[in-house]
Scaffold this active site. Structure first.
Site, PDB file in Angstrom:
ATOM      1  N   GLY A  42       2.603  10.968   8.975  1.00  0.00           N
ATOM      2  CA  GLY A  42       3.887  10.771   9.634  1.00  0.00           C
ATOM      3  C   GLY A  42       4.494   9.436   9.290  1.00  0.00           C
ATOM      4  O   GLY A  42       4.922   9.188   8.165  1.00  0.00           O
ATOM      5  N   TRP A  58       7.410   6.304  10.203  1.00  0.00           N
ATOM      6  CA  TRP A  58       8.842   6.285  10.476  1.00  0.00           C
ATOM      7  C   TRP A  58       9.599   7.294   9.615  1.00  0.00           C
ATOM      8  O   TRP A  58      10.417   8.061  10.111  1.00  0.00           O
ATOM      9  CB  TRP A  58       9.375   4.876  10.243  1.00  0.00           C
ATOM     10  CG  TRP A  58      10.847   4.735  10.477  1.00  0.00           C
ATOM     11  CD1 TRP A  58      11.824   4.634   9.540  1.00  0.00           C
ATOM     12  CD2 TRP A  58      11.502   4.685  11.749  1.00  0.00           C
ATOM     13  NE1 TRP A  58      13.055   4.519  10.136  1.00  0.00           N
ATOM     14  CE2 TRP A  58      12.899   4.536  11.500  1.00  0.00           C
ATOM     15  CE3 TRP A  58      11.070   4.735  13.075  1.00  0.00           C
ATOM     16  CZ2 TRP A  58      13.837   4.461  12.520  1.00  0.00           C
ATOM     17  CZ3 TRP A  58      12.004   4.649  14.093  1.00  0.00           C
ATOM     18  CH2 TRP A  58      13.366   4.517  13.812  1.00  0.00           C
ATOM     19  N   GLU A  86       6.799   9.358  15.366  1.00  0.00           N
ATOM     20  CA  GLU A  86       7.810   8.436  15.892  1.00  0.00           C
ATOM     21  C   GLU A  86       9.149   9.171  16.042  1.00  0.00           C
ATOM     22  O   GLU A  86       9.956   9.165  15.131  1.00  0.00           O
ATOM     23  CB  GLU A  86       7.935   7.235  14.952  1.00  0.00           C
ATOM     24  CG  GLU A  86       6.625   6.488  14.737  1.00  0.00           C
ATOM     25  CD  GLU A  86       6.761   5.298  13.789  1.00  0.00           C
ATOM     26  OE1 GLU A  86       7.880   4.752  13.640  1.00  0.00           O
ATOM     27  OE2 GLU A  86       5.747   4.903  13.194  1.00  0.00           O
ATOM     28  N   TRP A 125      -0.321  -3.928  11.131  1.00  0.00           N
ATOM     29  CA  TRP A 125       0.495  -3.435  10.028  1.00  0.00           C
ATOM     30  C   TRP A 125       0.918  -4.643   9.205  1.00  0.00           C
ATOM     31  O   TRP A 125       1.639  -5.494   9.724  1.00  0.00           O
ATOM     32  CB  TRP A 125       1.735  -2.712  10.554  1.00  0.00           C
ATOM     33  CG  TRP A 125       2.561  -2.161   9.425  1.00  0.00           C
ATOM     34  CD1 TRP A 125       3.546  -2.810   8.725  1.00  0.00           C
ATOM     35  CD2 TRP A 125       2.452  -0.863   8.848  1.00  0.00           C
ATOM     36  NE1 TRP A 125       4.052  -1.998   7.754  1.00  0.00           N
ATOM     37  CE2 TRP A 125       3.398  -0.788   7.807  1.00  0.00           C
ATOM     38  CE3 TRP A 125       1.650   0.244   9.087  1.00  0.00           C
ATOM     39  CZ2 TRP A 125       3.563   0.351   7.022  1.00  0.00           C
ATOM     40  CZ3 TRP A 125       1.820   1.374   8.323  1.00  0.00           C
ATOM     41  CH2 TRP A 125       2.778   1.416   7.290  1.00  0.00           C
TER      42      TRP A 125
END
Length: 615
Positions: free
Chosen positions: A347, A349, A390, A595
């Protein structure tokens, strides 16, 4: 356990020839080697398993069948289960068949008869990382431990407690198991492989490697030689590299596309020193398309060739090897650092829009993901899956209207399919009233998750091009914060109030800064004209660059900030990360994630701050 040996010397040459031939034959071909004598129930017999050797991507296993009774055994059959992704490839001294993790071995014509007190063995070569974990064992349809009907196996011992940790040894203690006829002894398993059997409630494991993580469980054995369930696991890191016994998760995202412009590769995890400090890696990202998990960039993942100097183990890829790219390098990393677990994250963003269709049939979605994560081409690489949606029942790059229950139903289906493999999710940190946390059943979904990566960053940024300037990863609220509930603490407290255990929550750290330009005010709350210039994207910059180009001049809400000329940046430093790790320990969280790797310095100073801060 000590493997038994065959006693029928008249067939020694035949067995040797069969062993050599079996190494070249698939399991299916072995079925026709000889006809098995029909199995008969033995008066008393046991079957024990040993992982003889392990070379990272594969292993050699051996079973020993022993006649513990007074009646001669005429034919035997052993059945067992391996974890997902672990397969049997070739075998000798038995006819082995199976699929989907379940295997059956029958005697060949020269070793079906076992006299009282004698034993026979057969072996095989397997692939995958689960070669030390065997379940569901049956010998001629009965229990492999020789238990008689009515015997009750012992309970699980208490979780082992580590003490007296040195560079090369760990002392373990645990509380006793219970059994209706008494506990005889305890098996000690290190990383799934038995290393000792003891009668006392303590064991010192020696001969270990310094600054290395090991996971221990304990299994009780009763007077009938039955084994019960394993204890809860304990992970211990030996000393010698600054490490201490740890339970906290320390997870970083490795981006698939980072091998291009960023020139960041798996070997950088080694040269930076980060690999020895990590516990987990999320590989980002797989795609979600047509209701299925799909590979993202196949070239980067499986085909990109590495030279010897670029490779983790110093061995160059060849043109004809079946697996190259990031996946092969990560397999080499796991061989070098076996404590690291790797999850495939789907997945993100850009690719979250596919979840809307996928969750219409959660079981089919989970099955597709399981098949891809455990594909034979990279068997043993991944230890589980991470779902980065998201956002469920809310808007990100696209808007989802699946309803508040969709997320929990997805997690339930994933757990049912992945079983003991890791199932995690990256989730929103929007703790505002009526915000994204309130839009989905994260509390209900947590019962199926090993943990949540709570994205406690990107609260504020130059998508609001005129400001006000604000730290993108505030730990707590502060006077003048642009929106209430947009803090790490607000998100975590709301999730805990919804029933998510603190141990299943990881605090998120960004290895980058968010910035504006056209700013004249040093303190937060200033106006701006747009995003500050960045190397790869306006409004965002790696820590390793900001450290030199715009050094921190202050902190607000546990996050550093600085104004350099007309540019204003906020980001985390080793000092602010230390503060956030202290908060994580105070809150009883499961650890931290970040991240992503390439934003750190060449010597991994942010990773070091996370590692040190969680001890």
């Amino acid at each position: 356990m000590t493997p038994g040996t065959l006693t029928r010397t008249t067939h020694a040459r035949r067995r040797a020839l069969a062993a050599l031939t079996a190494l070249l034959l698939p399991v299916a071909a072995l079925i026709g080697l000889a006809g098995a004598t029909p199995a008969h129930a033995a008066e008393a017999a046991t079957a024990t398993y040993t992982k003889v050797s392990d070379w990272g991507t594969g292993f050699q296993g051996q079973w020993t069948v022993k006649n513990t009774g007074t009646t001669t055994i005429q034919g035997w059959t052993v059945e067992w289960d391996f974890p997902a992704g672990t397969t049997v490839g070739s075998a000798w001294d038995a006819q082995v068949s199976g699929s989907n993790g379940h295997y059956t071995a029958k005697n060949v014509n020269w070793n079906g008869t076992i006299n009282p007190g004698a034993s026979v063995s057969f072996g095989f070569v397997g692939t995958g990382s689960g070669g030390g974990e065997v379940t569901g064992c049956k010998l001629n349809g009965g229990p492999c431990d020789g238990a008689q009907p009515g015997d009750t196996p012992p309970s699980a011992p208490g979780k082992p407690v580590a003490g007296e940790v040195t560079d090369t040894s760990v002392r373990l203690t645990w509380t006793a198991a219970t059994d209706d006829k008494g506990v005889k002894n305890y098996d000690i398993l290190r990383d799934g492989t038995k290393v000792a059997t003891v009668e006392k409630l303590a064991y010192t494991d020696t001969g270990l490697t310094k600054d290395t993580s090991y996971t221990y469980t304990v299994v009780a054995r009763d007077t009938a030689d039955q084994t019960g369930p394993a204890s809860a696991p304990t992970t211990v890191r030996t000393t010698g590299g600054g490490g201490q016994p740890v339970d906290a998760v320390k997870l970083g995202y490795f981006t698939e596309w980072g091998v291009y412009d960023r020139n960041y590769h798996v070997k950088n995890l080694v040269t930076s020193g980060s690999a020895s400090k990590l516990t987990h890696i999320n590989y980002a990202f797989g795609n979600v398309q047509g209701g299925r998990c799909t590979i993202g960039d196949a070239y980067a993942a499986t085909d990109k060739a590495y030279t010897a100097d670029q490779s983790v183990d110093g061995v160059a890829d060849t043109w004809d090897q079946p697996l190259r790219g990031n996946f092969n390098q990560l397999k080499k990393l796991k061989a070098k650092y076996p404590h690291i677990k790797i999850l495939w994250s789907f997945g993100g963003w850009t690719w979250s829009g596919g979840f809307t269709d996928a969750v219409k049939n959660p079981a089919a979605f989970a099955d597709s993901c399981y098949q891809l994560v455990n594909d034979a081409r990279w068997a043993g690489l991944f230890d589980g899956i991470d779902l980065d949606w998201e956002y469920p029942n809310a808007c990100g790059l696209t808007c989802d209207t699946s309803g508040p229950a969709a997320f929990a139903e997805m997690m339930k289906a994933m757990r049912a399919k992945f079983g003991k493999q890791l199932v995690t999710a990256a989730i929103t940190a929007d703790g505002s009233d009526g915000g994204k946390i309130d839009a989905a059943d994260y509390g209900g979904g947590s019962q199926y998750a090993d943990w949540y990566n709570v994205m406690t960053y990107d609260f504020f940024g130059a998508w609001d091009k005129t400001g006000p300037t604000a730290p993108h990863s505030p730990l707590t609220s502060y006077p003048g914060i642009p929106k209430q509930g947009f803090t790490t603490d607000a998100a975590l407290q709301k999730l805990k109030a919804k029933g998510v255990p603190a141990k299943k929550l990881l605090i998120g750290i960004g290895f980058y800064g968010r910035g504006w330009t056209g700013v004249t005010q040093d303190a937060p709350g200033g106006t701006a004209t747009g995003p500050a210039p960045g190397k790869y994207e306006a409004g965002i910059e790696d820590y390793k660059i900001l450290k030199a180009s715009c050094p921190s001049t202050g902190t607000v809400a546990g996050t550093a900030y600085a104004r350099c000329g007309s540019n204003w940046w906020s980001y985390d430093t080793p000092a602010t990360i230390t503060g956030k790790m202290t908060y994580a320990k105070q809150q009883g969280l499961g650890g931290a994630f970040f991240w992503e790797f390439s934003g750190d310095t060449a010597d991994g100073e942010l990773m070091t701050a996370i590692d040190s801060g969680l001890k």
